[in-house]
Design an enzyme around this catalytic site. Structure first.
Site, short mmCIF file in Angstrom:
data_model
loop_
_atom_site.label_atom_id
_atom_site.label_comp_id
_atom_site.label_asym_id
_atom_site.label_seq_id
_atom_site.Cartn_x
_atom_site.Cartn_y
_atom_site.Cartn_z
N GLU A 48 0.62 -1.42 -0.11
CA GLU A 48 0.03 -0.55 -0.21
C GLU A 48 0.99 1.24 -0.31
OE1 GLU A 48 -4.01 1.26 2.20
OE2 GLU A 48 -2.38 0.62 3.17
N LYS A 130 -8.42 4.22 -2.79
CA LYS A 130 -9.21 3.67 -2.47
C LYS A 130 -10.55 3.78 -1.26
CE LYS A 130 -7.86 1.99 2.90
NZ LYS A 130 -6.07 1.75 3.88
N CYS A 164 -5.39 -2.25 2.30
CA CYS A 164 -5.35 -3.10 3.60
C CYS A 164 -6.94 -2.73 4.57
CB CYS A 164 -4.45 -1.39 4.28
SG CYS A 164 -4.55 -1.46 5.86
#
Length: 341
Positions: A48, A130, A164
């Site tokens: 990430e 995200k 994540c």
């Protein structure tokens, strides 16, 4: 529609980023792509915000502690179409390899936690953002939208990605399952942040989430996890009090199969390198026979997911505005129908 090979060679990166140094980070990324390509890897997955590194400073204290890093961080976040992107695309093309890389993407004055998927021809297949940055990440990054929840149909299989704690979002996961995802690229920062403070941040919990993802979706999960180097630790841990927040290491890159089994040889949490495995796509077929969550193992008469895939824009033409309004009305009507059934 593609005829996927039975065996696909994949790699996940476990390494420390060149922290808040975009040029250095791109150079390290290219070296890792070349290393994977020399071993015949067909898909490599990075952590990430690998470029320019995860903003660990936002977890280390009050906002005033993190503010001093923001200028550097913004300037070193990558821009679509830049020379840095071209270097990544050239490396993918040179090695005939799929590259999924986590980046801090700068769009105007905003940053987004993105995963860029570059194809083996060096062309950008997708740039997802995200959907909802986690907790204090929202002090740095903006949000994606429903158009980002996609699976790319490629010659080696259907490839999706999440960042994540998106792996704790059931509806996000189900959207990718329903698109027939076969290879999932999971991007994570180091698991040595807050490890002393809360079990929820531990390698055990987060790794188990990806192992469960593989079982739930009957897919392969490529878990790429960054590390905190001694250099990063020394820059951020400037007092005895801050020692409780972070440790050196934290790398737990893994490759899980649709049966939950681990593939490849894992590295020690402080060891940099690649975890490489030949994954057998036939295992997906066998797993789906037992349980297909978006197919024969589902109950659409009881549960259904409404997914608005229209890309959200700040400035719209009249036609685009009408399209968004219609999509919102359709989604609302579908939700009401589902609730009434």
């Amino acid at each position: 529609m593609h005829m996927e090979p039975e065996l696909v060679k994949v790699a996940v990166v476990q390494a420390a980023p060149v922290w808040i140094d975009l040029q250095g980070g791109v150079e390290k990324t290219v070296k890792l792509i070349d290393e994977a390509g020399a071993q015949g890897v067909q898909l490599i997955n990075f952590p990430e915000t690998w470029l320019p590194g995860y903003p660990w400073q936002i977890w280390m204290g009050p906002p005033a502690f993190a503010i001093k890093y923001f200028g550097r961080y913004v300037k070193n976040s990558i821009v679509a179409g830049s020379d840095e992107e071209k270097a990544l695309c050239a490396a993918a093309r040179r090695n005939n390899i799929h590259v999924v890389v986590g980046v801090s993407e700068r769009v105007g004055g905003s940053l987004y936690m993105a995963q860029w998927h570059i194809g083996p021809d060096g062309k950008m297949l997708s740039r997802r953002k995200k959907l909802k940055p986690t907790h204090v990440e929202r002090s740095v990054f903006g949000e994606g939208d429903g158009s980002d929840m996609i699976v790319n149909d490629t010659e080696i299989g259907k490839i999706g990605a999440l960042c994540c704690w998106e792996h704790f979002q059931p509806l996000s996961k189900y959207s990718l399952f329903a698109q027939g995802e076969q290879i999932h690229c999971a991007a994570w920062p180091a698991f040595s942040l807050y490890d002393k403070l809360t079990h929820g941040f531990s390698a055990e919990v987060n790794t188990n989430a990806n192992q469960t993802y593989a079982m739930e979706g009957q897919c392969f999960v490529l878990q790429s996890c960054a590390m905190i180097s001694q250099e990063i630790y020394d820059e951020l841990v400037t007092s005895e009090q801050l020692q409780m927040f972070m440790d050196v290491g934290g790398g737990y890159s893994r490759i899980f199969g649709p049966d939950g089994a681990t593939n490849g040889e894992n590295l020690a949490p402080t060891e940099e390198g690649l975890v490489i495995a030949d994954i057998d796509m036939n295992k997906i077929i066998m797993a789906k026979v037992a349980a297909d969550p978006a197919g024969h193992y589902s109950r659409p008469d009881v549960f259904a997911l409404v997914h608005n895939k229209i890309k959200q824009k700040r400035v719209l033409t009249p036609g685009e505005a009408d399209e968004q309004m219609l999509a919102a009305e359709v989604a609302e009507a579908e939700a009401e129908d589902i609730a009434a059934q």
